[in-house]
Design a protein around this motif. Sequence first.
Motif, PDB file in Angstrom:
ATOM      1  N   ALA A  73       7.942  -3.308  -6.563  1.00 29.79           N
ATOM      2  CA  ALA A  73       6.882  -4.508  -5.889  1.00 29.79           C
ATOM      3  C   ALA A  73       7.159  -6.207  -5.893  1.00 29.79           C
ATOM      4  O   ALA A  73       6.743  -6.778  -4.911  1.00 29.79           O
ATOM      5  CB  ALA A  73       4.907  -4.842  -6.631  1.00 29.79           C
ATOM      6  N   PRO A  74       7.638  -6.692  -7.415  1.00 26.01           N
ATOM      7  CA  PRO A  74       8.525  -7.359  -6.847  1.00 26.01           C
ATOM      8  C   PRO A  74       9.561  -8.058  -5.736  1.00 26.01           C
ATOM      9  O   PRO A  74       9.393  -9.500  -5.581  1.00 26.01           O
ATOM     10  CB  PRO A  74       9.672  -7.628  -8.407  1.00 26.01           C
ATOM     11  N   ALA A  75      10.740  -7.430  -5.527  1.00 24.74           N
ATOM     12  CA  ALA A  75      11.312  -8.005  -4.306  1.00 24.74           C
ATOM     13  C   ALA A  75      10.176  -7.455  -2.877  1.00 24.74           C
ATOM     14  O   ALA A  75       9.896  -8.517  -1.856  1.00 24.74           O
ATOM     15  CB  ALA A  75      12.394  -5.944  -4.139  1.00 24.74           C
ATOM     16  N   GLU A  97       0.878  -1.093  -0.302  1.00 20.11           N
ATOM     17  CA  GLU A  97      -0.214   0.070  -0.375  1.00 20.11           C
ATOM     18  C   GLU A  97       0.715   0.983  -0.058  1.00 20.11           C
ATOM     19  O   GLU A  97       0.510   2.306  -0.421  1.00 20.11           O
ATOM     20  CB  GLU A  97      -0.819   0.151   1.095  1.00 20.11           C
ATOM     21  N   ALA A  98       1.817   1.798   0.769  1.00 21.35           N
ATOM     22  CA  ALA A  98       2.968   2.145   0.870  1.00 21.35           C
ATOM     23  C   ALA A  98       3.635   2.205  -0.709  1.00 21.35           C
ATOM     24  O   ALA A  98       3.636   3.394  -0.498  1.00 21.35           O
ATOM     25  CB  ALA A  98       3.287   2.100   1.924  1.00 21.35           C
ATOM     26  N   TYR A  99       3.792   1.244  -0.486  1.00 20.17           N
ATOM     27  CA  TYR A  99       4.676   1.172  -1.905  1.00 20.17           C
ATOM     28  C   TYR A  99       3.492   2.061  -3.480  1.00 20.17           C
ATOM     29  O   TYR A  99       4.078   2.509  -4.498  1.00 20.17           O
ATOM     30  CB  TYR A  99       5.010  -0.418  -2.870  1.00 20.17           C
ATOM     31  N   LEU A 100       2.051   1.343  -3.566  1.00 19.64           N
ATOM     32  CA  LEU A 100       1.171   2.534  -4.171  1.00 19.64           C
ATOM     33  C   LEU A 100       1.376   3.413  -3.770  1.00 19.64           C
ATOM     34  O   LEU A 100       1.634   4.188  -5.492  1.00 19.64           O
ATOM     35  CB  LEU A 100       0.307   1.366  -4.069  1.00 19.64           C
ATOM     36  N   GLU A 101       1.137   3.875  -2.898  1.00 19.74           N
ATOM     37  CA  GLU A 101       0.832   5.390  -2.557  1.00 19.74           C
ATOM     38  C   GLU A 101       2.198   6.324  -2.917  1.00 19.74           C
ATOM     39  O   GLU A 101       2.134   6.993  -3.879  1.00 19.74           O
ATOM     40  CB  GLU A 101       0.973   5.356  -0.890  1.00 19.74           C
ATOM     41  N   LYS A 102       3.425   5.772  -2.741  1.00 28.26           N
ATOM     42  CA  LYS A 102       4.404   6.434  -2.972  1.00 28.26           C
ATOM     43  C   LYS A 102       4.913   6.403  -4.632  1.00 28.26           C
ATOM     44  O   LYS A 102       5.269   8.000  -5.456  1.00 28.26           O
ATOM     45  CB  LYS A 102       6.144   5.514  -2.723  1.00 28.26           C
ATOM     46  N   TYR A 105      -9.176   7.184 -14.491  1.00 31.40           N
ATOM     47  CA  TYR A 105      -8.598   6.576 -15.827  1.00 31.40           C
ATOM     48  C   TYR A 105      -6.834   6.325 -15.721  1.00 31.40           C
ATOM     49  O   TYR A 105      -6.074   5.921 -15.945  1.00 31.40           O
ATOM     50  CB  TYR A 105      -8.546   6.945 -17.006  1.00 31.40           C
ATOM     51  N   GLY A 106      -6.234   7.827 -15.545  1.00 34.42           N
ATOM     52  CA  GLY A 106      -4.992   7.927 -15.072  1.00 34.42           C
ATOM     53  C   GLY A 106      -4.183   7.166 -14.100  1.00 34.42           C
ATOM     54  O   GLY A 106      -3.051   7.448 -14.575  1.00 34.42           O
ATOM     55  N   ARG A 107      -5.559   7.477 -12.954  1.00 32.07           N
ATOM     56  CA  ARG A 107      -4.219   6.639 -12.172  1.00 32.07           C
ATOM     57  C   ARG A 107      -4.151   6.040 -11.898  1.00 32.07           C
ATOM     58  O   ARG A 107      -3.006   5.272 -11.801  1.00 32.07           O
ATOM     59  CB  ARG A 107      -5.515   7.307 -10.709  1.00 32.07           C
ATOM     60  N   HIS A 108      -4.801   4.938 -12.646  1.00 33.02           N
ATOM     61  CA  HIS A 108      -4.794   3.257 -13.097  1.00 33.02           C
ATOM     62  C   HIS A 108      -3.704   2.924 -13.917  1.00 33.02           C
ATOM     63  O   HIS A 108      -3.159   2.132 -13.282  1.00 33.02           O
ATOM     64  CB  HIS A 108      -6.385   2.611 -12.783  1.00 33.02           C
ATOM     65  N   ILE A 109      -3.811   3.671 -14.795  1.00 32.75           N
ATOM     66  CA  ILE A 109      -2.871   3.759 -16.118  1.00 32.75           C
ATOM     67  C   ILE A 109      -1.200   3.809 -15.396  1.00 32.75           C
ATOM     68  O   ILE A 109      -0.681   3.139 -15.752  1.00 32.75           O
ATOM     69  CB  ILE A 109      -3.547   4.449 -17.630  1.00 32.75           C
ATOM     70  N   GLN A 125       3.667   2.072 -13.542  1.00 32.80           N
ATOM     71  CA  GLN A 125       4.555   2.540 -12.670  1.00 32.80           C
ATOM     72  C   GLN A 125       5.117   1.022 -12.117  1.00 32.80           C
ATOM     73  O   GLN A 125       6.488   0.098 -12.435  1.00 32.80           O
ATOM     74  CB  GLN A 125       4.508   3.284 -11.664  1.00 32.80           C
ATOM     75  N   ILE A 126       4.397   0.166 -12.251  1.00 37.75           N
ATOM     76  CA  ILE A 126       4.559  -1.526 -11.950  1.00 37.75           C
ATOM     77  C   ILE A 126       5.583  -2.058 -12.716  1.00 37.75           C
ATOM     78  O   ILE A 126       6.574  -2.547 -12.211  1.00 37.75           O
ATOM     79  CB  ILE A 126       3.122  -1.719 -11.624  1.00 37.75           C
ATOM     80  N   VAL A 127       4.599  -2.258 -14.045  1.00 41.98           N
ATOM     81  CA  VAL A 127       5.024  -2.417 -15.076  1.00 41.98           C
ATOM     82  C   VAL A 127       7.056  -2.859 -15.295  1.00 41.98           C
ATOM     83  O   VAL A 127       7.913  -2.603 -15.246  1.00 41.98           O
ATOM     84  CB  VAL A 127       4.545  -2.401 -16.111  1.00 41.98           C
ATOM     85  N   ASP A 128       7.175  -0.509 -15.185  1.00 41.09           N
ATOM     86  CA  ASP A 128       8.615  -0.498 -14.970  1.00 41.09           C
ATOM     87  C   ASP A 128       9.317  -1.050 -13.782  1.00 41.09           C
ATOM     88  O   ASP A 128      10.352  -1.617 -14.876  1.00 41.09           O
ATOM     89  CB  ASP A 128       9.298   1.642 -14.659  1.00 41.09           C
ATOM     90  N   ASP A 129       9.023  -1.244 -12.771  1.00 43.23           N
ATOM     91  CA  ASP A 129       9.719  -1.475 -11.880  1.00 43.23           C
ATOM     92  C   ASP A 129       9.510  -3.533 -12.049  1.00 43.23           C
ATOM     93  O   ASP A 129      11.093  -3.725 -11.322  1.00 43.23           O
ATOM     94  CB  ASP A 129       8.506  -1.650 -10.243  1.00 43.23           C
ATOM     95  N   ILE A 130       8.554  -4.191 -12.868  1.00 38.92           N
ATOM     96  CA  ILE A 130       9.352  -5.625 -12.485  1.00 38.92           C
ATOM     97  C   ILE A 130      10.217  -5.409 -13.951  1.00 38.92           C
ATOM     98  O   ILE A 130      11.216  -6.474 -13.983  1.00 38.92           O
ATOM     99  CB  ILE A 130       7.474  -6.416 -13.509  1.00 38.92           C
ATOM    100  N   LEU A 131      10.446  -4.257 -14.737  1.00 41.95           N
ATOM    101  CA  LEU A 131      11.200  -4.494 -15.699  1.00 41.95           C
ATOM    102  C   LEU A 131      12.320  -4.243 -15.352  1.00 41.95           C
ATOM    103  O   LEU A 131      13.295  -5.005 -15.821  1.00 41.95           O
ATOM    104  CB  LEU A 131      10.789  -3.708 -17.243  1.00 41.95           C
ATOM    105  N   ASP A 132      12.703  -3.637 -13.796  1.00 42.64           N
ATOM    106  CA  ASP A 132      13.757  -3.034 -13.836  1.00 42.64           C
ATOM    107  C   ASP A 132      14.670  -5.134 -13.474  1.00 42.64           C
ATOM    108  O   ASP A 132      15.825  -5.456 -13.524  1.00 42.64           O
ATOM    109  CB  ASP A 132      13.386  -2.473 -12.554  1.00 42.64           C
TER     110      ASP A 132
END
Length: 323
Positions: free
Chosen positions: A242-244, A165-170, A203-207, A212-219
């Motif tokens: 998120a993955p970590a 939740e804190a990760y998503l808020e950031k 729409y903008g918030r969820h996109i 960001q989550i996808v970018d974090d996975i691609l890392d």
Amino acid sequence: MTSTTSLFSPVEADLRLLTENLKNLVGARHPILYAAAEHLFGARGKQVRPAIVLLLSKATLLDREITPRHRRLAEITEMIHTASLVHDDVVDESEVRRGIATVHSLFGNRVAVLAGDFLFAQSSWYLANLDNLEVVKLLSKVIMDLAEGEIRQGMNRFDTELSIEAYLEKSYYKTASLIANSSKAVGILSEVEPEIVEDLYEYGRHIGLAFQIVDDILDFTSSSESLGKPAASDLKSGNLTAPALYALAEKPALGVAIEREFAQEGDLEQAIALIHDSTGIQQARKLATHHAKLAVGHLESLAASPARQTLIKLADYVVSRLY
């Protein structure tokens, strides 16, 4: 896989015009700033944020032409985003972004900080000249959110107690706030019903969160070459994504390596291996897909149009980057 170039073909000419306008708006008065603007607004970015603004403008205006105010909003959005990247690269001491040398590595920290400041100041000036107090408030809050996101990230380095939740808020502060509030601003400028204005925000918030989550996975899953920056750079700097965070629940040894800030030889490599050996990446994929689906649901209040269809495809594109 669809590329953003083909995906954004309905607004391709608008984006080209936006790029030229940005170079002129930013750099007209100073050779160094113009050189920085050329570098920043060349063909290096996907221009996702201004593309969303332009597509939502078409989707809400329908048969009417995109107005100069909508175009200026798209330019302001890209200015704010770019200013934040310039400052982030200074803070993170990044030498490259998207495979291209950063402004501070080319021109030095002093010019990079001033260029970022100038972009924020320019965006504020053009924002004020839209003469819409509600839009000014929305985008001014975004600039505050960007700083808040960076501060939270800095304060939570190597924090194994960080919640999803804190990760998503950031992630909202750092990425989604700009997309959400510029999307909402489109609705205000297009004078649509308040319910639709809120749908555009959601729409903008969820996109933004999905992106960001996808970018974090691609890392974790992409090579340094395709990322245009060192792989696993977030983890190395103590920024737990998120993955970590999901992997921490399964792999106690991961927490040990993180808490000692990868001080022992082989700690970082072991941590990356543990994340890959967990369900962390799969759970993060589910989270990204969840937010992409929520985004699409908020487009149902818009009339059917080619622009609306492209915005739906954008949600698919965001998640398809993982495969």
